[in-house]
Design a protein around this motif. Structure first.
Motif, PDB file in Angstrom:
ATOM      1  N   ALA A 166     -95.761  97.347  19.516  1.00 25.03           N
ATOM      2  CA  ALA A 166     -96.487  96.507  20.475  1.00 25.03           C
ATOM      3  C   ALA A 166     -96.354  97.067  21.891  1.00 25.03           C
ATOM      4  CB  ALA A 166     -95.978  95.070  20.416  1.00 25.03           C
ATOM      5  N   GLN A 167     -95.185  97.582  22.239  1.00 25.18           N
ATOM      6  CA  GLN A 167     -94.993  98.175  23.564  1.00 25.18           C
ATOM      7  C   GLN A 167     -95.890  99.401  23.739  1.00 25.18           C
ATOM      8  OE1 GLN A 167     -90.809  98.946  23.946  1.00 25.18           O
ATOM      9  NE2 GLN A 167     -90.289  96.779  24.108  1.00 25.18           N
ATOM     10  N   ILE A 168     -95.993 100.205  22.708  1.00 26.74           N
ATOM     11  CA  ILE A 168     -96.850 101.390  22.782  1.00 26.74           C
ATOM     12  C   ILE A 168     -98.312 100.970  22.868  1.00 26.74           C
ATOM     13  CG2 ILE A 168     -97.681 103.394  21.473  1.00 26.74           C
ATOM     14  CD1 ILE A 168     -94.756 103.671  20.436  1.00 26.74           C
ATOM     15  N   MET A 169     -98.703  99.974  22.065  1.00 25.86           N
ATOM     16  CA  MET A 169    -100.093  99.516  22.101  1.00 25.86           C
ATOM     17  C   MET A 169    -100.426  98.895  23.454  1.00 25.86           C
ATOM     18  SD  MET A 169    -101.260 100.552  19.361  1.00 25.86           S
ATOM     19  CE  MET A 169    -102.108 100.060  17.913  1.00 25.86           C
TER      20      MET A 169
ATOM     21  N   ASN B 261     -88.995  93.352  12.668  1.00 23.93           N
ATOM     22  CA  ASN B 261     -89.222  92.835  14.020  1.00 23.93           C
ATOM     23  C   ASN B 261     -89.070  93.947  15.053  1.00 23.93           C
ATOM     24  OD1 ASN B 261     -89.801  90.219  13.250  1.00 23.93           O
ATOM     25  ND2 ASN B 261     -87.692  89.514  13.480  1.00 23.93           N
ATOM     26  N   ALA B 262     -88.078  94.792  14.888  1.00 25.58           N
ATOM     27  CA  ALA B 262     -87.844  95.880  15.846  1.00 25.58           C
ATOM     28  C   ALA B 262     -89.005  96.871  15.846  1.00 25.58           C
ATOM     29  CB  ALA B 262     -86.531  96.592  15.522  1.00 25.58           C
TER      30      ALA B 262
ATOM     31  N   ALA C 201     -89.392 101.619   6.302  1.00 26.53           N
ATOM     32  CA  ALA C 201     -90.452 100.669   5.935  1.00 26.53           C
ATOM     33  C   ALA C 201     -91.706 100.909   6.769  1.00 26.53           C
ATOM     34  CB  ALA C 201     -89.967  99.229   6.116  1.00 26.53           C
ATOM     35  N   ALA C 202     -91.545 101.155   8.053  1.00 25.02           N
ATOM     36  CA  ALA C 202     -92.710 101.398   8.913  1.00 25.02           C
ATOM     37  C   ALA C 202     -93.420 102.678   8.498  1.00 25.02           C
ATOM     38  CB  ALA C 202     -92.279 101.476  10.372  1.00 25.02           C
ATOM     39  N   ARG C 203     -92.675 103.684   8.121  1.00 20.52           N
ATOM     40  CA  ARG C 203     -93.294 104.959   7.722  1.00 20.52           C
ATOM     41  C   ARG C 203     -94.000 104.850   6.377  1.00 20.52           C
ATOM     42  NH1 ARG C 203     -88.335 106.597   9.702  1.00 20.52           N
ATOM     43  NH2 ARG C 203     -87.570 107.024   7.629  1.00 20.52           N
ATOM     44  N   ARG C 204     -93.592 103.914   5.516  1.00 18.59           N
ATOM     45  CA  ARG C 204     -94.214 103.746   4.188  1.00 18.59           C
ATOM     46  C   ARG C 204     -95.396 102.798   4.223  1.00 18.59           C
ATOM     47  NH1 ARG C 204     -88.870 103.060   2.601  1.00 18.59           N
ATOM     48  NH2 ARG C 204     -89.268 100.849   2.337  1.00 18.59           N
TER      49      ARG C 204
ATOM     50  N   PRO D 209     -86.255 105.572  24.071  1.00 17.97           N
ATOM     51  CA  PRO D 209     -87.042 106.316  23.083  1.00 17.97           C
ATOM     52  C   PRO D 209     -86.188 107.226  22.212  1.00 17.97           C
ATOM     53  CG  PRO D 209     -87.882 106.675  25.311  1.00 17.97           C
ATOM     54  CD  PRO D 209     -86.664 105.828  25.424  1.00 17.97           C
ATOM     55  N   GLU D 210     -85.042 107.672  22.724  1.00 14.31           N
ATOM     56  CA  GLU D 210     -84.192 108.567  21.944  1.00 14.31           C
ATOM     57  C   GLU D 210     -83.545 107.831  20.776  1.00 14.31           C
ATOM     58  OE1 GLU D 210     -83.633 108.206  25.382  1.00 14.31           O
ATOM     59  OE2 GLU D 210     -84.945 109.880  25.847  1.00 14.31           O
ATOM     60  N   VAL D 211     -83.320 106.523  20.915  1.00 12.32           N
ATOM     61  CA  VAL D 211     -82.634 105.741  19.906  1.00 12.32           C
ATOM     62  C   VAL D 211     -83.618 105.086  18.954  1.00 12.32           C
ATOM     63  CG1 VAL D 211     -81.117 103.760  19.545  1.00 12.32           C
ATOM     64  CG2 VAL D 211     -80.684 105.329  21.428  1.00 12.32           C
ATOM     65  N   ALA D 212     -84.727 104.590  19.478  1.00  9.33           N
ATOM     66  CA  ALA D 212     -85.679 103.813  18.682  1.00  9.33           C
ATOM     67  C   ALA D 212     -86.526 104.728  17.814  1.00  9.33           C
ATOM     68  CB  ALA D 212     -86.563 102.986  19.601  1.00  9.33           C
ATOM     69  N   ARG D 213     -86.296 104.677  16.535  1.00  6.00           N
ATOM     70  CA  ARG D 213     -87.073 105.450  15.568  1.00  6.00           C
ATOM     71  C   ARG D 213     -87.659 104.479  14.556  1.00  6.00           C
ATOM     72  NH1 ARG D 213     -87.375 109.167  18.742  1.00  6.00           N
ATOM     73  NH2 ARG D 213     -85.766 110.712  18.932  1.00  6.00           N
TER      74      ARG D 213
END
Length: 116
Positions: free
Chosen positions: A28-31, A21-22, A12-15, A4-8
């Motif tokens: 998907a893991q959170i869902m 894919n990442a 594009a996801a924020r917009r 979790p510390e690395v994966a941000r």
């Protein structure tokens, strides 16, 4: 699973554009974590106040080992955080974003119920 510390989320996801894919994999893991009724109940209990595994086990009428295993996954996905106090760890929601996510889901459920 990524740390979790690395994966941000990417820009594009924020917009609100197409996910990489990442980003899709991490979301998907959170869902998937949120697809468990017990994990949702754990998060709901933590909305009120920080709690230990023992307290959560009693409130949710679930075994301590079961709750502890779920807490490990929730912590790995940065949905909860833990603060050690002697022999006990007091768990809380990671931040306000987790509470907001739960509020949105509850609001959607209420919307579906009203329109059914």
């Amino acid at each position: 699973m990524q740390s979790p510390e690395v994966a941000r989320p990417s820009a594009a996801a924020r917009r609100h554009t197409e996910f990489t894919n990442a980003d899709a994999e991490q979301l998907a893991q959170i869902m998937q974590a949120l697809a468990s009724p017990l994990r949702l109940r754990i998060l709901s209990a933590l909305r009120a106040q920080p709690r230990t595994v023992t307290e959560l086990s009693e409130i949710l009428d679930a075994g301590q080992t079961t709750v502890s295993n779920h807490m490990r996954l929730l912590r790995h996905l940065s949905l909860v955080t833990g603060r050690r106090d002697g022999r006990h760890v007091h768990y809380a929601l990671f931040d306000d974003h987790v509470n907001d996510l739960l509020e949105e889901a509850i609001g959607h459920l209420a919307h579906l119920t009203r329109n059914a």
